[in-house]
Structure formats: structure tokens, C-alpha cells
Design a protein around this motif. Structure first.
Motif, PDB file in Angstrom:
ATOM      1  N   MET A   1     -53.576  42.317 -23.658  1.00  0.00           N
ATOM      2  CA  MET A   1     -52.579  43.317 -23.946  1.00  0.00           C
ATOM      3  C   MET A   1     -51.501  42.909 -24.792  1.00  0.00           C
ATOM      4  O   MET A   1     -51.176  41.730 -24.871  1.00  0.00           O
ATOM      5  N   THR A   2     -51.113  43.696 -25.746  1.00  0.00           N
ATOM      6  CA  THR A   2     -49.842  43.413 -26.773  1.00  0.00           C
ATOM      7  C   THR A   2     -48.633  43.192 -26.048  1.00  0.00           C
ATOM      8  O   THR A   2     -48.269  43.866 -25.078  1.00  0.00           O
ATOM      9  N   GLN A   3     -47.991  42.188 -26.703  1.00  0.00           N
ATOM     10  CA  GLN A   3     -46.816  41.918 -26.253  1.00  0.00           C
ATOM     11  C   GLN A   3     -45.568  43.100 -26.752  1.00  0.00           C
ATOM     12  O   GLN A   3     -45.664  43.441 -27.828  1.00  0.00           O
ATOM     13  N   PRO A   4     -44.791  43.474 -25.871  1.00  0.00           N
ATOM     14  CA  PRO A   4     -43.822  44.642 -26.107  1.00  0.00           C
ATOM     15  C   PRO A   4     -42.921  43.958 -26.699  1.00  0.00           C
ATOM     16  O   PRO A   4     -42.642  42.898 -26.868  1.00  0.00           O
ATOM     17  N   THR A   5     -42.340  44.909 -27.590  1.00  0.00           N
ATOM     18  CA  THR A   5     -40.960  44.488 -28.399  1.00  0.00           C
ATOM     19  C   THR A   5     -39.956  44.490 -27.298  1.00  0.00           C
ATOM     20  O   THR A   5     -39.515  45.823 -26.995  1.00  0.00           O
ATOM     21  N   LEU A   6     -39.168  43.449 -27.000  1.00  0.00           N
ATOM     22  CA  LEU A   6     -38.237  43.586 -26.272  1.00  0.00           C
ATOM     23  C   LEU A   6     -36.910  43.755 -26.969  1.00  0.00           C
ATOM     24  O   LEU A   6     -36.481  42.883 -28.042  1.00  0.00           O
ATOM     25  N   THR A   7     -36.113  44.633 -26.740  1.00  0.00           N
ATOM     26  CA  THR A   7     -34.763  44.690 -27.339  1.00  0.00           C
ATOM     27  C   THR A   7     -33.725  44.675 -26.214  1.00  0.00           C
ATOM     28  O   THR A   7     -33.653  45.404 -25.233  1.00  0.00           O
TER      29      THR A   7
END
Length: 173
Positions: A1-7
């Protein structure tokens, strides 16, 4: 699964968002008798907004689904609304709208006066199935796929943050 962009939402940005909501509430004809922090993500914003406005705060723990702390409290809040008290529910983000939809439905089923219920969010997704009455900022989930990490969540282990972000994959894909 793709890593999310964490903001990561900084504490200063969080406080600025709370102050934006407080200003909007002061300008609004809707004057809540109580701010209701929606557990878990709305508890810290609710506390800060309560201090910023001087409005007392209550809470409901929708996230755990423990009846004594969610369903039973929603019945009591619906009764307060039906009796004329104005309630402002607050959460960190209106993402899919499922939380707001479930709360509205439960409150109305239990006899709440819809005119006495409002929702506030730090961040509002304009693509959500539910609309809110007050928001500090808006996003468009068709464009912004970032997973927002609020100051109270930033203390969690990174694997827990990523796991939370993947609960509804379409938010971050």
C-alpha cells in the motif's frame, strides 16, 4: 500500500484555526449554549474553543461506540436541543461526512430540534457528503489527499498514524 503524505498541523496553526472559529461564532447569530467536543479528534479543539469563546463544553465519544459515552449521551443532547438549548458540535476534520451524518441522524431520531444544532470543523472537505456551519479552512479531497496530523495525534507512533490514515483509503489515494 502507498504511504500517505502526512501533513503535520503545527500548534500555532491549530490555535489560529480555533481563533478563526471563535471569530466566526462571535459574528454569527447562532449563540451556542454548549460546545460539544466529538471524541476523539474534537475534544482538544472543543476545549480550546470553549476557552476562546467562554462557552461551556460537553463531550460525546463517538469514536469508540461505547453506548454510555455516545448513544446514551446523544439522547440527552437531543433532549436539550428539543428544550431549546443550542449545541455546537466540533471535530477536527469533516472528511467523508460519515461522523456528522451519523450524529445528525441519531440526534434527529431522538427528537432534537435541527435548528438548535450546528457543526464546526477545523478543516472541511468541500467534497464531503455533509456540510458544516463553521470551518477554519477548507480542502478539496479531489485535489488534497494529505493525511492531516493534528498536534494531539503527533505524539502517536508513526505506524499508528499511518494505520489511521488507511482506514478509509480513498481519502489518501
Amino acid at each position: 500500500m502507498t504511504q500517505p503524505t502526512l501533513t503535520y498541523v503545527s500548534f500555532d496553526d491549530f490555535v489560529a484555526d480555533v481563533m478563526t472559529l471563535a471569530k466566526a461564532l462571535r459574528a454569527s447569530p447562532f449563540k451556542p449554549d454548549f460546545i460539544i467536543g466529538i471524541g476523539r479528534g474534537g475534544l482538544v479543539p472543543g476545549t480550546f474553543l470553549s476557552h476562546a469563546t467562554g462557552c461551556p463544553m460537553l463531550s460525546v465519544d463517538y469514536s469508540t461506540k461505547v453506548p454510555d459515552f455516545s448513544d446514551d449521551l446523544l439522547v440527552k443532547l437531543a433532549q436539550r436541543s428539543a428544550a431549546g438549548e443550542k449545541l455546537l458540535f466540533i471535530d477536527d476534520i469533516n472528511d467523508t461526512g460519515r461522523t456528522i451524518q451519523a450524529l445528525r441522524q441519531a440526534l434527529l431520531q431522538d427528537g432534537a430540534d435541527e435548528g438548535n444544532i450546528r457543526f464546526a470543523m477545523l478543516i472541511d472537505n468541500i467534497r464531503s457528503v455533509e456540510r458544516v456551519d463553521f470551518s477554519a479552512r477548507q480542502i478539496d479531497r479531489d485535489i488534497t489527499k494529505d493525511w492531516f496530523v493534528f498536534p494531539w495525534e503527533a505524539v502517536a507512533e508513526i505506524h499508528a498514524i499511518i494505520e489511521d490514515s488507511q482506514a478509509v483509503p480513498e481519502r489518501t489515494l
